[in-house]
Design a protein around this motif. Sequence first.
Motif, mmCIF file in Angstrom:
data_model
loop_
_atom_site.group_PDB
_atom_site.id
_atom_site.type_symbol
_atom_site.label_atom_id
_atom_site.label_comp_id
_atom_site.label_asym_id
_atom_site.label_seq_id
_atom_site.Cartn_x
_atom_site.Cartn_y
_atom_site.Cartn_z
ATOM 1 N N LYS A 67 0.897 -1.310 -0.531
ATOM 2 C CA LYS A 67 0.239 0.261 -0.084
ATOM 3 C C LYS A 67 1.091 0.991 0.074
ATOM 4 N N LYS A 70 1.893 2.867 -3.445
ATOM 5 C CA LYS A 70 0.711 3.539 -4.225
ATOM 6 C C LYS A 70 0.287 4.778 -3.562
ATOM 7 N N ASN A 95 -6.997 -4.643 3.678
ATOM 8 C CA ASN A 95 -5.363 -4.128 3.894
ATOM 9 C C ASN A 95 -5.576 -2.188 3.994
ATOM 10 N N GLY A 204 -4.728 -8.970 -7.026
ATOM 11 C CA GLY A 204 -6.291 -8.384 -5.821
ATOM 12 C C GLY A 204 -6.866 -7.211 -6.769
ATOM 13 N N SER A 205 -6.575 -6.192 -6.960
ATOM 14 C CA SER A 205 -7.228 -5.254 -8.201
ATOM 15 C C SER A 205 -5.951 -5.059 -9.041
ATOM 16 N N SER A 206 -5.356 -5.589 -9.592
ATOM 17 C CA SER A 206 -4.571 -5.490 -10.710
ATOM 18 C C SER A 206 -3.474 -4.263 -10.172
ATOM 19 N N THR A 208 -0.601 -3.965 -7.821
ATOM 20 C CA THR A 208 0.615 -4.086 -8.379
ATOM 21 C C THR A 208 1.250 -5.055 -9.214
ATOM 22 N N THR A 337 3.904 -8.553 -1.138
ATOM 23 C CA THR A 337 3.039 -7.482 -0.517
ATOM 24 C C THR A 337 2.524 -7.088 0.546
#
Length: 381
Positions: A67, A70, A95, A204-206, A208, A337
Motif C-alpha cells: 500500500k 501506491k 488492508n 487483488g485489484s491488479s 501491483t 506485499t
Amino acid sequence: MKNENKQEKELPYIMQQYPGLQKIPWISLIDAPTPVHRLNGLEKKLDFYGIYIKRDDKSNPEYGGNKPRKFEFLLGYALKNKKKHILTMGGIGSNHCVANSMFCKQLGLKSVVFLQNQPLTEHVRHNLLLELYYDAKIIHKKTQIGLAMAMIWYMITHWRSYLIWAGGSNKIGTIGFVNGAFELKHQIDEGILPEPDYIFTTTGSSGTTAGLLLGCELAGLKSKIIGVTVSSKQFASRKRAIVLAKKCYQYLREYDSTIPIISENSLEQRLEINTNYFGGTYGIVTDKGKYAVDLIKEIDNMELETTYTGKTLSAMIDFIKKYRETLHNETLLFWNTYSSVDQSEKIKKMDFHNLNHNLHMYFNGSVPLSKKVVKIEKMYD
Ligand SMILES: Cc1ncc(COP(=O)(O)O)c(C=O)c1O
C-alpha cells in the motif's frame, strides 16, 4: 510520513531516471529500497536454489506491504489538489482501507471507507478495529449498489472529496509499482540479486501486477510477471492488469516524452495470470494457501496471511515442483506485499461498541467466524 519535501528525500528511482516525472505529485512514505534476500529454508525444503524475496513487508515502519508504494502517489495527488476527504472501498477486512485510514490520519485528512462483506476471520476484526483506531468513517453496506449510492451521496455532500478506487489501483497508484521495478533494477545493478526470470506477485485489484509489468518493461528487465489472483475477475484479471499498465504508461508519457515507446505485445508476453489458487470467494482460506503460510513461518520465519500472499506463495511452490527439471539456474522472486508490522497493541485499546451498530454482529457472535477451507485441486497450470 517521513517528509513531504522532494529535496530532503531521495527522489523515487523512476523520477531520477526520467526527470520529467518530477512534476507528478508525490510524498515520501516508503523506506526504499526494501530488502531482498534468499529464502534459504524454502530452497532447502524444495531442493531448488535461486528463490528470493522482496521484503515490501518492511516498506513502512507503521504499515508496510504494497500500500505505501501506491499512497506515495495517490495521497501526493490528493494533497496537491487540496482534497480533504479520501474515500475508498474494499471488503470488511481490507488492508487497503486500513492503510488509507492510517496515512490519512498522519496527513490530517479524513479517511472514509466503504466496506462490503467478506468471510469473517480474526483478521477482519483486527482491521475493523484498526480503522476505528485511525478515526476512519466506516460505511458498511450489504450490496454494491448500496455502496455506490452511499459514495455518490458522500461526494455530493462533501466537496474536496477524492475517491480512490478499490486497492488504490488506478493509473496514479500503479506508478508506485512501476517505481518498485526500477528500485529492483537498482538492486540488481548493485549485485544484491541476479535478474529474476520470474516475479510472483498477488493480483487483488491488479495495480501491483500492472505496475510491475510496466516497470519491468521500462526498466529493461527480462522478468516475467506471474500474478496469482485472489479476487473475482471484476478486479483481478489479465485484461485489467494490461489496461491499467497502458493507462499508467500514457500518463507517464504525458510528463516525460523521453520514456521509450513500448508495444502492447511485449506487455502481453511478459504477463501470466494464474486464477487456480483463488478459491472462488475473496478472503476465503485455501488449503494450499494455509500450508504455504505455515511452512514459510516455520522454515524462514516469514509472516504471510491466507487472503493474499499465502495463495501466491503456494502457486510459486507448485510452479517449482512442476517445472524443476526445466528451470536451470533460473531466479524466482516472491514479491511480498503483506505488511507484517504488528499492530496488536493498538487494537487492544479499541472497543467494538464504538463502531457503527451494524458492525457489532462481527464481534458479538451473531456472525460466526468462517472455518471454511477450500481445497485447491489443481497443480500449477
Ligand atoms: C497483502 C496484500 N497483497 C496483495 C494485494 C493485492 O494488490 P493489488 O490490489 O494491487 O492487486 C493486497 C490488496 O489489498 C494486499 O492487501
